[in-house]
Scaffold this motif. Sequence first.
Motif, PDB file in Angstrom:
ATOM      1  N   LEU A 102       1.193  -0.989   0.183  1.00  0.00           N
ATOM      2  CA  LEU A 102      -0.247   0.047  -0.417  1.00  0.00           C
ATOM      3  C   LEU A 102       0.508   1.530  -0.018  1.00  0.00           C
ATOM      4  O   LEU A 102       0.811   2.355  -0.636  1.00  0.00           O
ATOM      5  CB  LEU A 102      -0.655  -0.028   0.967  1.00  0.00           C
ATOM      6  N   PRO A 103       1.875   1.361   0.535  1.00  0.00           N
ATOM      7  CA  PRO A 103       3.147   2.386   0.750  1.00  0.00           C
ATOM      8  C   PRO A 103       3.438   2.728  -0.869  1.00  0.00           C
ATOM      9  O   PRO A 103       3.539   4.144  -1.082  1.00  0.00           O
ATOM     10  CB  PRO A 103       3.657   2.655   1.652  1.00  0.00           C
ATOM     11  N   LEU A 104       3.379   1.981  -1.564  1.00  0.00           N
ATOM     12  CA  LEU A 104       4.330   2.005  -2.789  1.00  0.00           C
ATOM     13  C   LEU A 104       3.096   2.052  -3.571  1.00  0.00           C
ATOM     14  O   LEU A 104       2.885   3.347  -4.574  1.00  0.00           O
ATOM     15  CB  LEU A 104       4.662   0.589  -3.417  1.00  0.00           C
ATOM     16  N   VAL A 105       1.399   1.962  -3.664  1.00  0.00           N
ATOM     17  CA  VAL A 105       0.380   2.598  -4.210  1.00  0.00           C
ATOM     18  C   VAL A 105       0.506   3.551  -4.195  1.00  0.00           C
ATOM     19  O   VAL A 105       0.652   4.766  -5.339  1.00  0.00           O
ATOM     20  CB  VAL A 105      -0.409   1.824  -3.951  1.00  0.00           C
ATOM     21  N   TYR A 143       5.662   6.384   3.937  1.00  0.00           N
ATOM     22  CA  TYR A 143       4.194   6.399   3.078  1.00  0.00           C
ATOM     23  C   TYR A 143       3.382   5.667   3.983  1.00  0.00           C
ATOM     24  O   TYR A 143       1.746   5.109   4.173  1.00  0.00           O
ATOM     25  CB  TYR A 143       4.511   6.376   1.945  1.00  0.00           C
ATOM     26  N   ALA A 144       4.273   4.797   4.797  1.00  0.00           N
ATOM     27  CA  ALA A 144       3.397   3.786   5.681  1.00  0.00           C
ATOM     28  C   ALA A 144       2.554   4.777   6.497  1.00  0.00           C
ATOM     29  O   ALA A 144       1.445   4.025   6.813  1.00  0.00           O
ATOM     30  CB  ALA A 144       4.791   2.966   6.095  1.00  0.00           C
ATOM     31  N   GLY A 145       3.159   5.649   7.212  1.00  0.00           N
ATOM     32  CA  GLY A 145       2.094   6.584   7.973  1.00  0.00           C
ATOM     33  C   GLY A 145       1.425   6.818   7.579  1.00  0.00           C
ATOM     34  O   GLY A 145       0.096   6.995   8.261  1.00  0.00           O
ATOM     35  N   ILE A 146       1.205   7.089   6.363  1.00  0.00           N
ATOM     36  CA  ILE A 146      -0.187   8.344   5.256  1.00  0.00           C
ATOM     37  C   ILE A 146      -1.113   7.002   5.659  1.00  0.00           C
ATOM     38  O   ILE A 146      -2.337   7.350   5.621  1.00  0.00           O
ATOM     39  CB  ILE A 146      -0.217   8.280   3.749  1.00  0.00           C
ATOM     40  N   VAL A 147      -0.825   5.689   4.962  1.00  0.00           N
ATOM     41  CA  VAL A 147      -1.519   4.135   4.889  1.00  0.00           C
ATOM     42  C   VAL A 147      -1.886   4.460   6.689  1.00  0.00           C
ATOM     43  O   VAL A 147      -3.357   4.025   6.786  1.00  0.00           O
ATOM     44  CB  VAL A 147      -1.088   3.058   4.682  1.00  0.00           C
ATOM     45  N   VAL A 148      -1.104   4.178   7.718  1.00  0.00           N
ATOM     46  CA  VAL A 148      -1.914   4.128   8.476  1.00  0.00           C
ATOM     47  C   VAL A 148      -3.024   5.197   9.110  1.00  0.00           C
ATOM     48  O   VAL A 148      -4.241   5.053   9.594  1.00  0.00           O
ATOM     49  CB  VAL A 148      -0.656   4.070   9.761  1.00  0.00           C
TER      50      VAL A 148
END
Lengths: 156, 320
Positions: free
Chosen positions: B21-24, B236-241
């Motif tokens: 998801l972070p890459l997406v 970006y993982a932070g954005i997902v979370v």
Amino acid sequence: MTYVTDVPEMAVAPAGGPPGHGAVPAADTPTQWAAAYFDGYSTVGLLAVVGVLFLTVAFVGGRLLRPVVPTPEKLLTYECGVDPVGEGWAHTQVRYYVYAFLYVIFAVDSIFLFPWATVFAEPGFGGTTLVEMFVFLGFLTVGLLYAWKKGVLEWT
Amino acid sequence: MNDTLEVALRLLAVFVIFLVLPLVIGQTEHKVMAHMQGRLGPMYAGGFHGWAQLVADGVKFAQKEDVVPANADRRVFQLAPAVALLPYLLVLVAIPIGPDNAVGEAIDAGIFFVLAVMGVGVLGSLMAGWASANKFSLLGGLRTAAQLLAYELPMLLTAASVAMAAGTVSLPGMLDAFEWWWVPWQIVGGVVFFVAGLAELQRPPFDAPVADSEIIFGAYTEYTGLRFALFLLAEYAGIVVLSGLTAVLFLGGWHGPFADELGWLWTLLKTLALAFVVIWLRATYPRLREDQLQKLAWTVLIPLALAQIALTGVVKVAIS
């Protein structure tokens, strides 16, 4: 309040529930309760191990892939291309320790909101807890207004 | 062992989501920002509209030399990216994506766990800022600390508001209790939570701690190669979370038509829509100055969060 899903059977065994009783009761002794509660965190711990493994593999893999050609210039601290002046760990006047205080006071207070939030609307609490809540919010608001009045929240 | 297999599958799912998801979202950011600015963005890597751009970036980063400045605090400097990244992986395990226990692990004190662990992520930036022994990094670290102090609070308060509404601190429990009218009821809290979360992730317009044009990426100035890539991945993982949490707490998570079969899709759609807003804001708003940041938090967000708690308390007691 508890949201235990599928834990009892698994959790009872290692916790060593009450010995000597034939029938194992559903998690209702404190030990079993605690076992069921912490069982969820063992999965979290496992995931943490997976994460650490992932990072280890990434770092080791990176070491195998990348070149290592250090030169003194390369290892110099970056300061827009000129030689660094003084050292990086400069002493600064920490003027916002006041905010740190404000933050600690507010954060510690708001932590207590969470256990309270689960019970405040239960039958028998209702109006009293609502008054308590406004007293609590009142304290926070007075603190914030005080800081405001003191000019802590003014920036120019 | 069925239980072991199930736990393994759940962890695998969480891990795959964490990597994909972070890459997406990163790729979406490339393309969306480009089109908003009248550009095309990446077009070559992978052939179709440059879909493999971030994969190519990753390969490039992995081959770059890893430079640790001679003056830096070596161990802390090297460890910082790991500290920044790991918490977001752990948070993902507690976010429910569908009804009937479709969650990595149902943690009783879910909201508490999530907020506590998310706070650890910021520690990575602080470690990087101090250990680099660089003036820009130190400034970035100080700004990060100031921002954390100001924005953690509205986040806590608004999350507590949802816990009050649901009468539980378990994330799946909150979704079980969810009704559609919670959205207008908690909307102020939702906006405050989302904005404070953006600030905690140091995303534009709250990116003064990394401001590339004034303090050269702040805490990350001295980082190269893989370690820098890990910091980016953490962002970006932070954005997902953040998007996932906002969707779960304030937009009803898996609730929607055909929730029994398509619950996971609703969670995904809401999360991606919020992630789009995060990207949109980056392309739209200029960076806030440091004093404007503090002013917004202390004089707007915190009073709003307190008002939301009062509203939640009154309504909840009135209806029960």
